[in-house]
Design a protein around this motif. Structure first.
Motif, PDB file in Angstrom:
ATOM      1  N   CYS A 195       0.881  -1.136   0.120  1.00 43.86           N
ATOM      2  CA  CYS A 195       0.102  -0.112   0.014  1.00 43.86           C
ATOM      3  C   CYS A 195       1.021   1.237  -0.140  1.00 43.86           C
ATOM      4  O   CYS A 195       2.167   1.035   0.042  1.00 43.86           O
ATOM      5  N   GLU A 252     -10.662  10.319   5.354  1.00 41.56           N
ATOM      6  CA  GLU A 252     -11.136  10.688   3.962  1.00 41.56           C
ATOM      7  C   GLU A 252     -12.272  11.767   4.127  1.00 41.56           C
ATOM      8  O   GLU A 252     -12.632  12.517   3.231  1.00 41.56           O
ATOM      9  N   ASP A 286      -3.228   9.525   4.265  1.00 39.76           N
ATOM     10  CA  ASP A 286      -3.797   8.178   4.674  1.00 39.76           C
ATOM     11  C   ASP A 286      -3.349   7.201   3.750  1.00 39.76           C
ATOM     12  O   ASP A 286      -2.573   7.290   2.611  1.00 39.76           O
ATOM     13  N   THR A 312      -3.494   4.076   0.889  1.00 39.60           N
ATOM     14  CA  THR A 312      -4.203   3.788   0.007  1.00 39.60           C
ATOM     15  C   THR A 312      -3.867   2.502  -0.771  1.00 39.60           C
ATOM     16  O   THR A 312      -2.710   2.693  -0.809  1.00 39.60           O
ATOM     17  N   GLY A 322      -6.613   3.520  -4.605  1.00 39.48           N
ATOM     18  CA  GLY A 322      -7.201   4.583  -4.620  1.00 39.48           C
ATOM     19  C   GLY A 322      -8.496   4.899  -5.022  1.00 39.48           C
ATOM     20  O   GLY A 322      -9.188   5.943  -5.052  1.00 39.48           O
ATOM     21  N   THR A 353     -11.176   4.405  -2.681  1.00 38.53           N
ATOM     22  CA  THR A 353     -11.694   5.144  -1.553  1.00 38.53           C
ATOM     23  C   THR A 353     -11.538   6.640  -1.795  1.00 38.53           C
ATOM     24  O   THR A 353     -12.383   7.547  -1.568  1.00 38.53           O
ATOM     25  N   LEU A 354     -10.101   7.021  -2.134  1.00 38.57           N
ATOM     26  CA  LEU A 354      -9.943   8.534  -2.364  1.00 38.57           C
ATOM     27  C   LEU A 354     -10.837   9.118  -3.479  1.00 38.57           C
ATOM     28  O   LEU A 354     -11.428  10.317  -3.412  1.00 38.57           O
TER      29      LEU A 354
END
Length: 282
Positions: free
Chosen positions: A90, A143, A156, A158, A161, A163-164
């Motif tokens: 990650c 987020e 944070d 990831t 990517g 969720t971002l």
């Protein structure tokens, strides 16, 4: 020798699977227990939160630990990185709302607030760049903080990517790359049992993606067959009593197997057999 391992979450199952494949079978299972024995009477497991494992190792509650590099970096403790276990990859990234065109680089955050579950890593990141920021430590839903006026940006984890993007956050910079590692307390590095555990785990990682290729071949075609077999060094060749053939064994990358079989068959090989490799000690 005690190994601290994640007690739950996305790192638990891959860790237990790797230990099992390395021969360190858990005797009594791992559910709802703090400790468990393995088939090696000198090795036991301690189940803990992934974030707590670096402290357990540094404080002597465990000799070895398996957890993410991000967790060790955040803990700030002195442990030795022995082996990258190849899973749990990650990134820790700096991200800001996509609609905020005033934040394009880390330097645009000077004097502003950054929310994170990793305050130590975040502080070091900005201090190295001489950027003064306010760090807001949160324990979840990082987020969401820019959208409820708690922060201007976040640091944070990831993996993909997704969720971002779902939260309309764009990546400004990469803070840290992480994967799951085998860590040790410095004073146990070099001990025989530590070396044995490291070798056992590494043998599983080395075997991943490899296949053991066996065949019989005419002795007068051996040089040609050697030329078409890729892999780890030259093949092992053994005479077959009472024949003009030899047995040829080699370790080959899985991705090369299809083409290799076709080519050795064209050179006269027969009785070709391919098997999986559970462990490979180099």
């Amino acid at each position: 020798m005690r190994i601290a391992v994640p007690n739950k979450g996305r790192l638990h199952d891959p860790t237990i699977d790797l230990l099992e494949r390395a021969g360190l079978h858990v005797v009594d299972g791992a559910d709802r227990k703090l400790y468990a024995d393995t088939v090696d009477p000198d090795v036991s497991l301690l189940f803990a939160r992934a974030a707590d494992i670096p402290e357990y190792v540094a404080d002597g509650a465990a000799d070895l630990g398996i957890t993410g590099f991000d967790q060790v970096s955040e803990a700030g403790v002195e442990v030795e990185d022995l082996l990258d276990l190849g899973f749990g990859q990650c990134r820790l990234v700096l991200a800001a709302p996509e609609e905020d065109d005033t934040i394009e680089t880390p330097y645009d955050l000077e004097g502003r607030t950054v929310a994170t579950e990793f305050p130590r890593i975040t502080e070091n990141y900005f201090e190295e760049r001489n950027i003064p920021v306010d760090i807001a430590e949160v324990t979840g839903a990082t987020e969401l903080t820019p959208h409820v006026d708690m922060a201007d940006a976040i640091v944070d984890i990831t993996s993909t990517g997704t969720t971002l993007r779902m939260n309309r956050l764009g990546i400004i910079d990469e803070v840290l790359k992480s994967s799951v590692r085998l860590f040790a307390r410095p004073d146990v590095v070099g001990e025989e049992k530590v070396d044995q555990i490291r070798m056992a785990l590494n043998s599983v990682l080395t075997a991943d993606g490899k296949r053991y290729l066996m065949m019989n071949a005419p002795e007068d075609r051996l040089d040609r067959i050697r030329e078409v077999i890729p892999g780890m060094g030259g093949p092992t060749v053994m005479d077959i009593a009472g024949t003009d053939k030899v047995a040829v064994h080699a370790v080959v990358d899985e991705r090369d197997i299809f083409e290799t079989i076709n080519r050795v068959k064209q050179e006269g090989a027969s009785d070709v057999l391919v098997t999986e490799i559970e462990r490979l000690v180099e």
